[in-house]
Write a protein that holds these residues in place. Sequence first.
Motif, PDB file in Angstrom:
ATOM      1  N   ARG A 105       0.802  -1.211   0.000  1.00 19.95           N
ATOM      2  CA  ARG A 105       0.000   0.000   0.000  1.00 19.95           C
ATOM      3  C   ARG A 105       0.842   1.271   0.000  1.00 19.95           C
ATOM      4  O   ARG A 105       0.309   2.366  -0.150  1.00 19.95           O
ATOM      5  CB  ARG A 105      -0.917   0.026   1.235  1.00 19.95           C
ATOM      6  CG  ARG A 105      -1.793  -1.201   1.390  1.00 19.95           C
ATOM      7  CD  ARG A 105      -2.836  -1.295   0.318  1.00 19.95           C
ATOM      8  NE  ARG A 105      -3.755  -0.150   0.332  1.00 19.95           N
ATOM      9  CZ  ARG A 105      -4.711   0.034  -0.583  1.00 19.95           C
ATOM     10  NH1 ARG A 105      -4.844  -0.818  -1.587  1.00 19.95           N
ATOM     11  NH2 ARG A 105      -5.518   1.079  -0.502  1.00 19.95           N
ATOM     12  N   ALA A 106       2.145   1.131   0.196  1.00 24.37           N
ATOM     13  CA  ALA A 106       3.047   2.284   0.194  1.00 24.37           C
ATOM     14  C   ALA A 106       4.251   1.923  -0.652  1.00 24.37           C
ATOM     15  O   ALA A 106       4.906   0.912  -0.406  1.00 24.37           O
ATOM     16  CB  ALA A 106       3.471   2.642   1.611  1.00 24.37           C
ATOM     17  N   LEU A 107       4.529   2.748  -1.644  1.00 27.14           N
ATOM     18  CA  LEU A 107       5.525   2.353  -2.637  1.00 27.14           C
ATOM     19  C   LEU A 107       6.038   3.584  -3.369  1.00 27.14           C
ATOM     20  O   LEU A 107       5.325   4.578  -3.525  1.00 27.14           O
ATOM     21  CB  LEU A 107       4.871   1.401  -3.644  1.00 27.14           C
ATOM     22  CG  LEU A 107       5.740   0.704  -4.682  1.00 27.14           C
ATOM     23  CD1 LEU A 107       6.646  -0.328  -4.008  1.00 27.14           C
ATOM     24  CD2 LEU A 107       4.864   0.014  -5.724  1.00 27.14           C
ATOM     25  N   ARG A 108       7.287   3.521  -3.785  1.00 27.98           N
ATOM     26  CA  ARG A 108       7.836   4.528  -4.693  1.00 27.98           C
ATOM     27  C   ARG A 108       8.099   3.854  -6.026  1.00 27.98           C
ATOM     28  O   ARG A 108       8.607   2.734  -6.068  1.00 27.98           O
ATOM     29  CB  ARG A 108       9.131   5.109  -4.127  1.00 27.98           C
ATOM     30  CG  ARG A 108       9.697   6.253  -4.962  1.00 27.98           C
ATOM     31  CD  ARG A 108      10.785   6.982  -4.201  1.00 27.98           C
ATOM     32  NE  ARG A 108      10.230   7.590  -3.002  1.00 27.98           N
ATOM     33  CZ  ARG A 108      10.934   8.313  -2.142  1.00 27.98           C
ATOM     34  NH1 ARG A 108      12.232   8.494  -2.340  1.00 27.98           N
ATOM     35  NH2 ARG A 108      10.373   8.842  -1.081  1.00 27.98           N
ATOM     36  N   LEU A 109       7.755   4.509  -7.117  1.00 23.92           N
ATOM     37  CA  LEU A 109       7.962   3.962  -8.450  1.00 23.92           C
ATOM     38  C   LEU A 109       8.967   4.821  -9.194  1.00 23.92           C
ATOM     39  O   LEU A 109       8.866   6.051  -9.198  1.00 23.92           O
ATOM     40  CB  LEU A 109       6.656   3.907  -9.233  1.00 23.92           C
ATOM     41  CG  LEU A 109       5.565   2.991  -8.652  1.00 23.92           C
ATOM     42  CD1 LEU A 109       4.573   3.817  -7.843  1.00 23.92           C
ATOM     43  CD2 LEU A 109       4.828   2.248  -9.750  1.00 23.92           C
ATOM     44  N   PRO A 157       0.626   6.774   3.886  1.00 23.80           N
ATOM     45  CA  PRO A 157       0.027   5.450   3.670  1.00 23.80           C
ATOM     46  C   PRO A 157      -0.944   5.460   2.495  1.00 23.80           C
ATOM     47  O   PRO A 157      -1.526   6.498   2.154  1.00 23.80           O
ATOM     48  CB  PRO A 157      -0.699   5.174   4.992  1.00 23.80           C
ATOM     49  CG  PRO A 157      -0.907   6.521   5.605  1.00 23.80           C
ATOM     50  CD  PRO A 157       0.250   7.346   5.182  1.00 23.80           C
ATOM     51  N   ASP A 158      -1.103   4.299   1.892  1.00 23.56           N
ATOM     52  CA  ASP A 158      -1.984   4.139   0.730  1.00 23.56           C
ATOM     53  C   ASP A 158      -1.597   5.080  -0.407  1.00 23.56           C
ATOM     54  O   ASP A 158      -2.456   5.558  -1.153  1.00 23.56           O
ATOM     55  CB  ASP A 158      -3.455   4.364   1.115  1.00 23.56           C
ATOM     56  CG  ASP A 158      -3.962   3.308   2.089  1.00 23.56           C
ATOM     57  OD1 ASP A 158      -3.420   2.193   2.078  1.00 23.56           O
ATOM     58  OD2 ASP A 158      -4.890   3.606   2.860  1.00 23.56           O
ATOM     59  N   THR A 159      -0.314   5.345  -0.513  1.00 27.14           N
ATOM     60  CA  THR A 159       0.170   6.277  -1.533  1.00 27.14           C
ATOM     61  C   THR A 159       1.328   5.666  -2.304  1.00 27.14           C
ATOM     62  O   THR A 159       2.275   5.149  -1.728  1.00 27.14           O
ATOM     63  CB  THR A 159       0.642   7.599  -0.890  1.00 27.14           C
ATOM     64  OG1 THR A 159      -0.465   8.220  -0.224  1.00 27.14           O
ATOM     65  CG2 THR A 159       1.188   8.548  -1.949  1.00 27.14           C
ATOM     66  N   TRP A 160       1.225   5.738  -3.614  1.00 26.15           N
ATOM     67  CA  TRP A 160       2.347   5.398  -4.487  1.00 26.15           C
ATOM     68  C   TRP A 160       2.927   6.703  -4.999  1.00 26.15           C
ATOM     69  O   TRP A 160       2.216   7.521  -5.588  1.00 26.15           O
ATOM     70  CB  TRP A 160       1.874   4.531  -5.655  1.00 26.15           C
ATOM     71  CG  TRP A 160       1.623   3.096  -5.286  1.00 26.15           C
ATOM     72  CD1 TRP A 160       1.622   2.552  -4.042  1.00 26.15           C
ATOM     73  CD2 TRP A 160       1.338   2.032  -6.188  1.00 26.15           C
ATOM     74  NE1 TRP A 160       1.346   1.212  -4.099  1.00 26.15           N
ATOM     75  CE2 TRP A 160       1.172   0.864  -5.404  1.00 26.15           C
ATOM     76  CE3 TRP A 160       1.203   1.936  -7.565  1.00 26.15           C
ATOM     77  CZ2 TRP A 160       0.875  -0.375  -5.973  1.00 26.15           C
ATOM     78  CZ3 TRP A 160       0.911   0.715  -8.132  1.00 26.15           C
ATOM     79  CH2 TRP A 160       0.764  -0.433  -7.340  1.00 26.15           C
ATOM     80  N   LYS A 161       4.209   6.909  -4.762  1.00 27.29           N
ATOM     81  CA  LYS A 161       4.855   8.156  -5.180  1.00 27.29           C
ATOM     82  C   LYS A 161       5.696   7.906  -6.429  1.00 27.29           C
ATOM     83  O   LYS A 161       6.467   6.955  -6.504  1.00 27.29           O
ATOM     84  CB  LYS A 161       5.715   8.712  -4.054  1.00 27.29           C
ATOM     85  CG  LYS A 161       4.896   9.118  -2.828  1.00 27.29           C
ATOM     86  CD  LYS A 161       5.653  10.043  -1.916  1.00 27.29           C
ATOM     87  CE  LYS A 161       6.808   9.340  -1.235  1.00 27.29           C
ATOM     88  NZ  LYS A 161       7.482  10.243  -0.268  1.00 27.29           N
TER      89      LYS A 161
END
Length: 259
Positions: free
Chosen positions: A161-165, A204-208
């Motif tokens: 649910r939390a990630l950096r791309l 939280p619940d954020t993809w950056k």
Amino acid sequence: METSDEPLILSLETTTRAGSIALLRASQVLSSRAGEAQVSHSTALLENIKAVLSEAGQQLGDVDLFAVASGPGSFTGLRIGLATVKAFAAMLSRPSIGVPTLHAVALSAGPSLCTLAMIPAGRGEVFGQLLAVDINGVPHPLENPVHLPPVKLLASLDGRRALRLAGEAVSLYADEISAYADAHNLSLRGGEESREGLTVEDLPDTWKIAPPTQALAVYVAAEARRLYQSGETGSPEELHAIYVRPSDAELNNVENRRD
């Protein structure tokens, strides 16, 4: 403090479509140049290397350490980059270091508890890998690199649910990423905020989405410098490619055997 004892590093990255070249001493980028996605690495690489060295007032013989992105990535580009560095290092009796491309991609996005590094793999697929990057700029693989269609790669993230791309494939497959995020109630955030030093747990619940990098070779050099300082240098003969998947020729041979 940066001193003259620091090695002069020439770094090549020919695994992505455009590729890049960089010349660094310590953390100072003396010169860098990005290629063009429409121009073959075999056509422009040597010319761009000459331009980077000339811009910094250096010659090939001044280079102390050669670094190269070792894959995965474009089969042709990868082989060209490795062959060029092997030739330079052997000719000048200099050390050389291969840096996994996806490690460099993760480094380009800054410190993170979990970064998905993604680059195009052709045929509608991507090379991807989950890594953490600590505050000292050390990449730590969380999973092995894979090659998958982007939607399947996202589905394989096991509900993170939390990630950096980060990486070229993120913009290339922006629509697929956006659709996946919407379907799973995830917020997408992009731009320079990804470089603020926040960990993914802060949102939280954020993809950056990390900002794009024009010269990935800079981060190849940065990782090579770290490895060099740790004594992890090698000879040209020890450089090897990280392919992750078989080449088209190998796949065709398998299909021919089945027929």
